[in-house]
Write an enzyme that holds these catalytic residues in place. Sequence first.
Site, short mmCIF file in Angstrom:
data_model
loop_
_atom_site.label_atom_id
_atom_site.label_comp_id
_atom_site.label_asym_id
_atom_site.label_seq_id
_atom_site.Cartn_x
_atom_site.Cartn_y
_atom_site.Cartn_z
N ASP A 40 -3.32 -4.74 -7.19
CA ASP A 40 -3.03 -6.18 -7.17
C ASP A 40 -1.55 -6.44 -7.43
O ASP A 40 -0.77 -5.52 -7.70
CB ASP A 40 -3.94 -6.93 -8.15
CG ASP A 40 -3.70 -6.56 -9.60
OD1 ASP A 40 -2.54 -6.35 -9.99
OD2 ASP A 40 -4.70 -6.47 -10.37
N SER A 41 -1.16 -7.71 -7.34
CA SER A 41 0.26 -8.07 -7.38
C SER A 41 0.92 -7.70 -8.71
O SER A 41 2.10 -7.36 -8.74
CB SER A 41 0.42 -9.57 -7.12
OG SER A 41 -0.30 -10.32 -8.09
#
Lengths: 82, 333
Positions: A40-41
């Site tokens: 994820d980011s």
Amino acid sequence: MALAQNEVLEGLAEIVVEETGIDAADVQLDKSFTDDLDIDSLSMMTIVTLAEEKFDVRIPDEEVKNLVTVGDAVTYIVNAQA
Amino acid sequence: MTTLNVRRGPEYTRILGLGVARGENAVPNDDLIEPINSSDEWIQKMTGIVTRVRANEDTSVIDLSERAARDAIAQAGLEPSQIEAVILSTISYPHITPGGAPVLADRLGATPAAAFDISAACAGYCYGIGQGDALVRSGAAKYVLVIGAEKLSDFVDPADRSISYLLGDAAGAVVIGASDTPGIGPTVWGSEGAGADLIRQTSSWLDVRDVPGTAFPTLRQEGPSVFKWASFKMPKIALEAIEAAGVTPDDIDVFIPHQANIRIIDQMVKQIGLPKHVVVAKDIVDSGNTSAASIPLATERVLRDGVAKSGDLALQIGFGAGLVYAAQVVVLP
């Protein structure tokens, strides 16, 4: 001294494994961080920061969205070292 | 030649009392996911938040502040009339002027205390502690009331995926006064205005007036960039605060960072290199991100849960929109 592509891949894989716990063998040049490795980011930002420290390069935040695959990141780091 | 008198205060200060007020409603993730096309699972994975506390529509920043302040003053064993300065740290008091602090002081019966607001967002509580400590030690005020208070739900956009779903409403207050032994370590603080756009309101008040179609301002953040800054730069500030206090990470009992995001908290613990025995405050799980209120809220939580006690050494650090940051080691009240 600038590292070769395979050395950068190996170093980057160590970081990815440390951050995510995935198998090192899965960290291949053609793998997408998001779609294949499920990163994820926020984990991506951690990987980028640790890569900056490990390879002594600067990866601006606005560049991170362009690092879609592991290969993109390796190429960016190799060029940034040059 | 005529010389002027100067005041001098006591050598040491400490936090004498703590009070908190959480918004009346615990809002679960499921109540917020539809407009952002998300899920309870995603919010928990990305932030650690299960519920955030939000206030009733008719509860104001001053209402929350008053509840917290009354408890803090009572725990300090004081009367409101003994408070000589009131510092209200908030970014969500909905008046450009007058400030909220004079209104609060009047409600409390703390007049004619000096009273002013500070705008230091999520670093606001630690900014206030630094100022309160300095005011007491300089002799400018005998007792200082510091409040971090927010009603951020007035400035959220339900369709915003960057920050709105994290935010809650609460107030935390402390009273600072003289101490026989050092109870508040040196404040390490600063700003990085180059990052002003990373956490911001969508438009200025003048645009609301002058530009047709401008929506009421709400908050936005560049989440990954804020994560990187907080997770990897703030640990250096925390270590500076530890060093400035003349202690080591081994001496710290509790780590109480601004409750921004559990992923930031976990990464900070790693980067600071805090020993395993250090209790890490994670009130964010139930209270969400309440900006200036989050550190006193998390402090109250570790004390209430019995995982920390009065007299423990706490490392606290606030960081946020500005960008601004402040950290200090304190003795828990």
